[in-house]
Scaffold this motif. Structure first.
Motif, PDB file in Angstrom:
ATOM      1  N   ILE A   1       0.831  -1.199   0.000  1.00 54.10           N
ATOM      2  CA  ILE A   1       0.000   0.000   0.000  1.00 54.10           C
ATOM      3  C   ILE A   1       0.869   1.254   0.000  1.00 54.10           C
ATOM      4  CG2 ILE A   1      -1.659   1.314   1.371  1.00 54.10           C
ATOM      5  CD1 ILE A   1      -2.807  -1.380   2.299  1.00 54.10           C
ATOM      6  N   TYR A   2       1.953   1.243   0.795  1.00 49.92           N
ATOM      7  CA  TYR A   2       2.864   2.381   0.808  1.00 49.92           C
ATOM      8  C   TYR A   2       3.501   2.586  -0.548  1.00 49.92           C
ATOM      9  CZ  TYR A   2       2.761   3.263   5.839  1.00 49.92           C
ATOM     10  OH  TYR A   2       2.381   3.603   7.095  1.00 49.92           O
TER      11      TYR A   2
ATOM     12  N   GLN B   1       2.004   6.715  -6.850  1.00 51.80           N
ATOM     13  CA  GLN B   1       1.023   7.665  -7.376  1.00 51.80           C
ATOM     14  C   GLN B   1       1.509   9.118  -7.249  1.00 51.80           C
ATOM     15  OE1 GLN B   1      -2.678   6.889  -5.411  1.00 51.80           O
ATOM     16  NE2 GLN B   1      -3.012   4.911  -6.470  1.00 51.80           N
ATOM     17  N   ASP B   2       2.114   9.508  -6.125  1.00 51.98           N
ATOM     18  CA  ASP B   2       2.600  10.886  -5.931  1.00 51.98           C
ATOM     19  C   ASP B   2       3.755  10.827  -4.952  1.00 51.98           C
ATOM     20  OD1 ASP B   2       3.042  13.563  -5.570  1.00 51.98           O
ATOM     21  OD2 ASP B   2       0.914  14.096  -5.367  1.00 51.98           O
TER      22      ASP B   2
ATOM     23  N   GLN C   1       6.542  11.830   0.285  1.00 54.20           N
ATOM     24  CA  GLN C   1       7.689  12.288   1.060  1.00 54.20           C
ATOM     25  C   GLN C   1       7.288  13.409   2.005  1.00 54.20           C
ATOM     26  OE1 GLN C   1      10.743  13.330  -1.758  1.00 54.20           O
ATOM     27  NE2 GLN C   1      11.175  11.175  -2.302  1.00 54.20           N
ATOM     28  N   PHE C   2       6.369  14.243   1.557  1.00 56.24           N
ATOM     29  CA  PHE C   2       5.913  15.354   2.385  1.00 56.24           C
ATOM     30  C   PHE C   2       5.187  14.843   3.637  1.00 56.24           C
ATOM     31  CE2 PHE C   2       2.491  18.373   3.406  1.00 56.24           C
ATOM     32  CZ  PHE C   2       3.256  19.427   3.861  1.00 56.24           C
ATOM     33  N   THR C   3       4.273  13.877   3.452  1.00 53.53           N
ATOM     34  CA  THR C   3       3.548  13.348   4.609  1.00 53.53           C
ATOM     35  C   THR C   3       4.484  12.612   5.564  1.00 53.53           C
ATOM     36  OG1 THR C   3       3.007  11.344   3.344  1.00 53.53           O
ATOM     37  CG2 THR C   3       1.373  13.123   3.359  1.00 53.53           C
TER      38      THR C   3
END
Length: 314
Positions: free
Chosen positions: A264-265, A271-272, A277-279
């Motif tokens: 899932i990760y 996908q983005d 990386q931001f989250t």
């Protein structure tokens, strides 16, 4: 009239006394020997009302029914030198009342003669045979506890050639010949009621029985302990098997969960990547910068790149 009444009563009393003196009754269960001045003159076996000479004849009544004789335990050595107490009983009856009266006079005298004759026959027969012949009738196998298996195994005992019943019959035959011919007594049966050891031997037998029971009890205890160890071993093995299977299943479930989480990760990252990386950076900031935490970082650290982008340009 008044004077004749006492005379009449006196005549009635005298007649009654005379009638009782002349008459006697013989029951179906009785037989009678009539004696005159102590000498027997006749025997009466038929029941009914009979006549006798008053004040001269004496009526001696004897039983016609079967009588019992119970002897006293007598200490007798067997042929193999084992001292035992033998207790016998017998049944008898009077078949010749006249001879019985002349020889033993009454049942008490007969009982004494029975004591002498039956006890003597018993001693003679028992002392000529071994203990196993006295106590056993057959060669049926006796069983004893096996030390290893705890099961019955045959016990070796001397062979029985005569047996207790035949010995009792021999005692009966010996005693019957003497009693019927001399005393007018018919001996019907003689049986051995009980056999027991003398006190010294009995104590040794009891001690041996107690030690044997203790040995068997200890055998059962050791068998129980062995079964307990076997059951405990099986239980521990089963518990370990269950624990290992549970641990294996838990690891498999955990591995599947980790793989699914990674998938899932990875899918989300694919996908983005920049948003992912931001989250992740935000999660890292939340964990590392909370409370009184202090960080010493260089200005070009990747850790601060999102902070640099989000701060206003000067």
């Amino acid at each position: 009239m008044k004077r004749s009444l006492p005379v009449l009563l006196l005549i009635v009393v005298v007649a009654a006394v005379a009638a009782f003196s002349f008459l006697y009754q013989v029951d179906e269960t009785q037989q009678v020997v009539i004696t005159r001045f102590g000498r027997p003159i006749r025997t009466v076996t038929e029941p009914g009302l009979k006549l006798k000479v008053p004040f001269v004849d004496t009526v001696n009544i004897f039983e016609r029914r079967v009588l019992a004789w119970d002897g006293t335990p007598d200490q007798i050595p067997t042929s193999d030198k084992k001292y035992i107490f033998v207790d016998t009983f017998a049944r008898w009856r009077i078949v010749d009342a006249l001879r019985f009266f002349q020889s033993v006079h009454d049942e008490r005298g007969a009982s004494r003669r029975l004591d002498d004759i039956i006890d003597g026959a018993t001693r003679d027969v028992i002392s000529r045979n071994t203990l196993v012949e006295v106590v056993r009738n057959t060669n049926r196998e006796l069983m004893e506890e096996d030390e290893e298996e705890g099961m019955g195994t045959p016990t070796e005992i001397a062979e029985v050639k005569i047996g207790r019943e035949q010995l009792a019959h021999r005692i009966f035959e010996k005693a019957r010949e003497k009693l019927e011919a001399a005393f007018g007594i018919e001996l019907l049966d003689v049986q051995i009621k009980r056999i027991n050891y003398v006190q010294e031997v009995r104590e040794k037998v009891f001690e041996r029985m107690i030690s044997e029971r203790k040995r068997i009890a200890e055998l059962f205890r050791s068998e129980g302990q062995r079964n307990l160890q076997e059951i405990s071993g099986v239980k521990e093995k089963e518990l370990k098997r269950i624990d290992s299977e549970a641990y294996l299943k838990a690891q498999q479930v955990r591995g599947k969960a980790d793989a699914e989480a990674a998938r899932i990760y990875a899918q989300a990252f694919g996908q983005d990547a920049e948003f992912f990386q931001f989250t992740r950076a935000l999660m890292t900031f939340r964990k590392s910068l909370g409370g009184d935490s202090t960080l010493l970082l260089s200005t070009d650290s990747d850790y601060l790149k999102y902070l640099k982008k989000s701060s206003p340009q000067r």
